[in-house]
Design a protein around this motif. Structure first.
Motif, PDB file in Angstrom:
ATOM      1  N   THR A 153      37.486 -47.191  31.017  1.00 19.20           N
ATOM      2  CA  THR A 153      37.811 -48.061  29.873  1.00 19.20           C
ATOM      3  C   THR A 153      37.594 -47.265  28.581  1.00 19.20           C
ATOM      4  OG1 THR A 153      35.567 -48.930  29.978  1.00 19.20           O
ATOM      5  CG2 THR A 153      37.278 -50.257  31.020  1.00 19.20           C
ATOM      6  N   PRO A 154      38.554 -46.422  28.224  1.00 17.94           N
ATOM      7  CA  PRO A 154      38.362 -45.521  27.086  1.00 17.94           C
ATOM      8  C   PRO A 154      38.170 -46.238  25.752  1.00 17.94           C
ATOM      9  CG  PRO A 154      40.613 -45.371  27.912  1.00 17.94           C
ATOM     10  CD  PRO A 154      39.845 -46.240  28.864  1.00 17.94           C
ATOM     11  N   LYS A 155      38.726 -47.437  25.624  1.00 22.22           N
ATOM     12  CA  LYS A 155      38.569 -48.171  24.359  1.00 22.22           C
ATOM     13  C   LYS A 155      37.100 -48.527  24.127  1.00 22.22           C
ATOM     14  CE  LYS A 155      40.669 -51.840  21.695  1.00 22.22           C
ATOM     15  NZ  LYS A 155      41.674 -52.902  21.666  1.00 22.22           N
ATOM     16  N   ILE A 156      36.444 -48.963  25.160  1.00 24.29           N
ATOM     17  CA  ILE A 156      35.026 -49.305  25.049  1.00 24.29           C
ATOM     18  C   ILE A 156      34.198 -48.041  24.853  1.00 24.29           C
ATOM     19  CG2 ILE A 156      33.041 -50.276  26.275  1.00 24.29           C
ATOM     20  CD1 ILE A 156      35.000 -52.226  27.612  1.00 24.29           C
ATOM     21  N   ALA A 157      34.515 -46.988  25.611  1.00 20.86           N
ATOM     22  CA  ALA A 157      33.771 -45.731  25.496  1.00 20.86           C
ATOM     23  C   ALA A 157      33.859 -45.157  24.090  1.00 20.86           C
ATOM     24  CB  ALA A 157      34.290 -44.721  26.515  1.00 20.86           C
ATOM     25  N   SER A 158      34.996 -45.327  23.450  1.00 19.45           N
ATOM     26  CA  SER A 158      35.158 -44.779  22.097  1.00 19.45           C
ATOM     27  C   SER A 158      34.344 -45.556  21.062  1.00 19.45           C
ATOM     28  CB  SER A 158      36.631 -44.763  21.698  1.00 19.45           C
ATOM     29  OG  SER A 158      37.123 -46.088  21.563  1.00 19.45           O
ATOM     30  N   CYS A 159      33.898 -46.744  21.401  1.00 24.69           N
ATOM     31  CA  CYS A 159      33.092 -47.548  20.475  1.00 24.69           C
ATOM     32  C   CYS A 159      31.621 -47.136  20.451  1.00 24.69           C
ATOM     33  CB  CYS A 159      33.184 -49.025  20.847  1.00 24.69           C
ATOM     34  SG  CYS A 159      34.815 -49.730  20.601  1.00 24.69           S
ATOM     35  N   ILE A 160      31.209 -46.338  21.412  1.00 20.08           N
ATOM     36  CA  ILE A 160      29.812 -45.901  21.470  1.00 20.08           C
ATOM     37  C   ILE A 160      29.675 -44.663  20.601  1.00 20.08           C
ATOM     38  CG2 ILE A 160      27.959 -45.087  22.960  1.00 20.08           C
ATOM     39  CD1 ILE A 160      29.347 -46.636  25.238  1.00 20.08           C
ATOM     40  N   ALA A 161      28.816 -44.752  19.614  1.00 21.57           N
ATOM     41  CA  ALA A 161      28.657 -43.658  18.652  1.00 21.57           C
ATOM     42  C   ALA A 161      27.530 -42.729  19.054  1.00 21.57           C
ATOM     43  CB  ALA A 161      28.393 -44.219  17.260  1.00 21.57           C
ATOM     44  N   ASP A 162      27.821 -41.440  18.964  1.00 19.38           N
ATOM     45  CA  ASP A 162      26.824 -40.403  19.221  1.00 19.38           C
ATOM     46  C   ASP A 162      26.153 -40.060  17.900  1.00 19.38           C
ATOM     47  OD1 ASP A 162      25.356 -38.177  19.860  1.00 19.38           O
ATOM     48  OD2 ASP A 162      27.005 -37.125  20.849  1.00 19.38           O
ATOM     49  N   PRO A 163      24.831 -40.066  17.843  1.00 17.29           N
ATOM     50  CA  PRO A 163      24.132 -39.789  16.584  1.00 17.29           C
ATOM     51  C   PRO A 163      24.429 -38.401  16.010  1.00 17.29           C
ATOM     52  CG  PRO A 163      22.567 -40.347  18.309  1.00 17.29           C
ATOM     53  CD  PRO A 163      23.909 -40.384  18.910  1.00 17.29           C
ATOM     54  N   GLN A 164      24.761 -37.437  16.865  1.00 23.83           N
ATOM     55  CA  GLN A 164      25.088 -36.116  16.343  1.00 23.83           C
ATOM     56  C   GLN A 164      26.484 -36.069  15.743  1.00 23.83           C
ATOM     57  OE1 GLN A 164      24.353 -33.261  19.457  1.00 23.83           O
ATOM     58  NE2 GLN A 164      22.215 -33.038  18.839  1.00 23.83           N
ATOM     59  N   GLU A 165      27.403 -36.844  16.297  1.00 22.93           N
ATOM     60  CA  GLU A 165      28.766 -36.877  15.775  1.00 22.93           C
ATOM     61  C   GLU A 165      28.883 -37.771  14.543  1.00 22.93           C
ATOM     62  OE1 GLU A 165      31.702 -37.846  18.733  1.00 22.93           O
ATOM     63  OE2 GLU A 165      30.709 -36.604  20.230  1.00 22.93           O
ATOM     64  N   TYR A 166      28.130 -38.853  14.531  1.00 21.16           N
ATOM     65  CA  TYR A 166      28.214 -39.824  13.438  1.00 21.16           C
ATOM     66  C   TYR A 166      26.828 -40.131  12.869  1.00 21.16           C
ATOM     67  CZ  TYR A 166      32.776 -40.587  15.574  1.00 21.16           C
ATOM     68  OH  TYR A 166      34.029 -40.401  16.090  1.00 21.16           O
ATOM     69  N   PRO A 167      26.201 -39.188  12.206  1.00 23.90           N
ATOM     70  CA  PRO A 167      24.858 -39.458  11.671  1.00 23.90           C
ATOM     71  C   PRO A 167      24.854 -40.536  10.588  1.00 23.90           C
ATOM     72  CG  PRO A 167      25.661 -37.343  10.915  1.00 23.90           C
ATOM     73  CD  PRO A 167      26.651 -37.843  11.915  1.00 23.90           C
ATOM     74  N   ASN A 168      26.014 -40.763   9.972  1.00 25.87           N
ATOM     75  CA  ASN A 168      26.091 -41.787   8.934  1.00 25.87           C
ATOM     76  C   ASN A 168      25.930 -43.201   9.497  1.00 25.87           C
ATOM     77  OD1 ASN A 168      28.651 -41.329  10.196  1.00 25.87           O
ATOM     78  ND2 ASN A 168      29.621 -42.552   8.600  1.00 25.87           N
ATOM     79  N   LEU A 169      26.134 -43.377  10.783  1.00 21.99           N
ATOM     80  CA  LEU A 169      25.999 -44.705  11.395  1.00 21.99           C
ATOM     81  C   LEU A 169      24.575 -45.012  11.838  1.00 21.99           C
ATOM     82  CD1 LEU A 169      29.217 -44.771  13.611  1.00 21.99           C
ATOM     83  CD2 LEU A 169      28.879 -45.787  11.351  1.00 21.99           C
ATOM     84  N   PHE A 170      23.728 -44.018  11.760  1.00 22.43           N
ATOM     85  CA  PHE A 170      22.354 -44.196  12.203  1.00 22.43           C
ATOM     86  C   PHE A 170      21.429 -44.072  11.014  1.00 22.43           C
ATOM     87  CE2 PHE A 170      24.755 -43.070  15.857  1.00 22.43           C
ATOM     88  CZ  PHE A 170      24.212 -43.828  16.873  1.00 22.43           C
ATOM     89  N   PRO A 171      20.393 -44.886  10.985  1.00 23.48           N
ATOM     90  CA  PRO A 171      19.473 -44.826   9.847  1.00 23.48           C
ATOM     91  C   PRO A 171      18.794 -43.465   9.762  1.00 23.48           C
ATOM     92  CG  PRO A 171      18.612 -46.270  11.558  1.00 23.48           C
ATOM     93  CD  PRO A 171      19.982 -45.865  11.974  1.00 23.48           C
ATOM     94  N   GLU A 172      18.327 -43.175   8.582  1.00 22.02           N
ATOM     95  CA  GLU A 172      17.645 -41.897   8.364  1.00 22.02           C
ATOM     96  C   GLU A 172      16.428 -41.760   9.264  1.00 22.02           C
ATOM     97  OE1 GLU A 172      16.747 -41.043   4.305  1.00 22.02           O
ATOM     98  OE2 GLU A 172      18.732 -41.626   3.639  1.00 22.02           O
ATOM     99  N   SER A 173      15.876 -42.871   9.668  1.00 19.15           N
ATOM    100  CA  SER A 173      14.685 -42.807  10.510  1.00 19.15           C
ATOM    101  C   SER A 173      14.973 -42.084  11.826  1.00 19.15           C
ATOM    102  CB  SER A 173      14.144 -44.200  10.783  1.00 19.15           C
ATOM    103  OG  SER A 173      15.097 -44.975  11.484  1.00 19.15           O
ATOM    104  N   VAL A 174      16.199 -42.231  12.351  1.00 16.75           N
ATOM    105  CA  VAL A 174      16.549 -41.545  13.597  1.00 16.75           C
ATOM    106  C   VAL A 174      16.519 -40.039  13.379  1.00 16.75           C
ATOM    107  CG1 VAL A 174      18.374 -41.120  15.282  1.00 16.75           C
ATOM    108  CG2 VAL A 174      17.918 -43.440  14.502  1.00 16.75           C
ATOM    109  N   GLN A 175      17.102 -39.587  12.276  1.00 16.68           N
ATOM    110  CA  GLN A 175      17.105 -38.154  11.987  1.00 16.68           C
ATOM    111  C   GLN A 175      15.671 -37.650  11.784  1.00 16.68           C
ATOM    112  OE1 GLN A 175      19.981 -36.878  12.479  1.00 16.68           O
ATOM    113  NE2 GLN A 175      21.031 -38.846  12.491  1.00 16.68           N
ATOM    114  N   MET A 176      14.856 -38.461  11.137  1.00 13.91           N
ATOM    115  CA  MET A 176      13.465 -38.073  10.912  1.00 13.91           C
ATOM    116  C   MET A 176      12.690 -38.026  12.231  1.00 13.91           C
ATOM    117  SD  MET A 176      12.826 -40.130   7.319  1.00 13.91           S
ATOM    118  CE  MET A 176      11.138 -40.384   7.665  1.00 13.91           C
ATOM    119  N   GLU A 177      12.973 -38.963  13.150  1.00 15.22           N
ATOM    120  CA  GLU A 177      12.301 -38.984  14.442  1.00 15.22           C
ATOM    121  C   GLU A 177      12.649 -37.740  15.249  1.00 15.22           C
ATOM    122  OE1 GLU A 177      13.327 -42.649  16.359  1.00 15.22           O
ATOM    123  OE2 GLU A 177      12.375 -43.850  14.808  1.00 15.22           O
ATOM    124  N   VAL A 178      13.928 -37.350  15.221  1.00 17.52           N
ATOM    125  CA  VAL A 178      14.347 -36.150  15.943  1.00 17.52           C
ATOM    126  C   VAL A 178      13.620 -34.935  15.385  1.00 17.52           C
ATOM    127  CG1 VAL A 178      16.285 -34.600  16.389  1.00 17.52           C
ATOM    128  CG2 VAL A 178      16.580 -37.065  16.635  1.00 17.52           C
TER     129      VAL A 178
END
Length: 144
Positions: free
Chosen positions: A85-110
């Motif tokens: 189901t590629p449509k659903i798979a494309s909706c899942i965001a990877d934090p490395q590809e889309y850091p703008n979709l994840f709060p800064e706290s995720v980047q700080m945790e990494v």
């Protein structure tokens, strides 16, 4: 396995928990292996158990909360699982590809986890160096 999990966790036997996790994983007792890894503070082992037991969405949520360094790996595994189901798979965001979709706290945790890993490696190296220094002293004392 459940009895050993209870015994090792109640006595805080980390080595026993690690051994139990390995044995339970071999035997396919995923729940026991997960708890043994979790109680011995091995979050990477927890993520691996969840992914190998085909609970990749659970692994992604667990990685988001406890093992942010592994988020990209788990997200990619989740996308592969959803290849039909590629449509659903494309909706899942990877934090490395889309850091703008994840709060800064995720980047700080990494970043914090990476710093923690470096600190642990430095401590291990210092302990090894200290052990090597102590061995000749002990031999000299024995000879006297």
């Amino acid at each position: 396995f459940n009895g050993l999990l209870l015994l090792y966790s109640s006595t805080n036997d980390v080595a026993g928990l690690k051994d139990l996790a390995a044995i339970a994983e071999e035997k396919g007792k995923h729940n026991v292996a997960f708890m043994a890894h979790y109680l011995s503070n091995n979050v990477e082992g927890c993520v691996n158990i969840l992914t190998t037991s085909q609970r990749v969405p659970h692994a992604a949520i667990f990685a988001r909360s406890y093992a942010t360094q592994q988020m990209s790996k788990v997200v990619n595994a989740w996308k592969k699982e959803l290849a039909s189901t590629p449509k659903i798979a494309s909706c899942i965001a990877d934090p490395q590809e889309y850091p703008n979709l994840f709060p800064e706290s995720v980047q700080m945790e990494v970043a914090a986890e990476e710093d923690e890993d470096e600190t642990e490696k430095e401590k291990a190296e210092e302990e090894e160096a200290a052990e090597l220094e102590e061995e000749p002293k002990e031999e000299a004392e024995v000879e006297e």
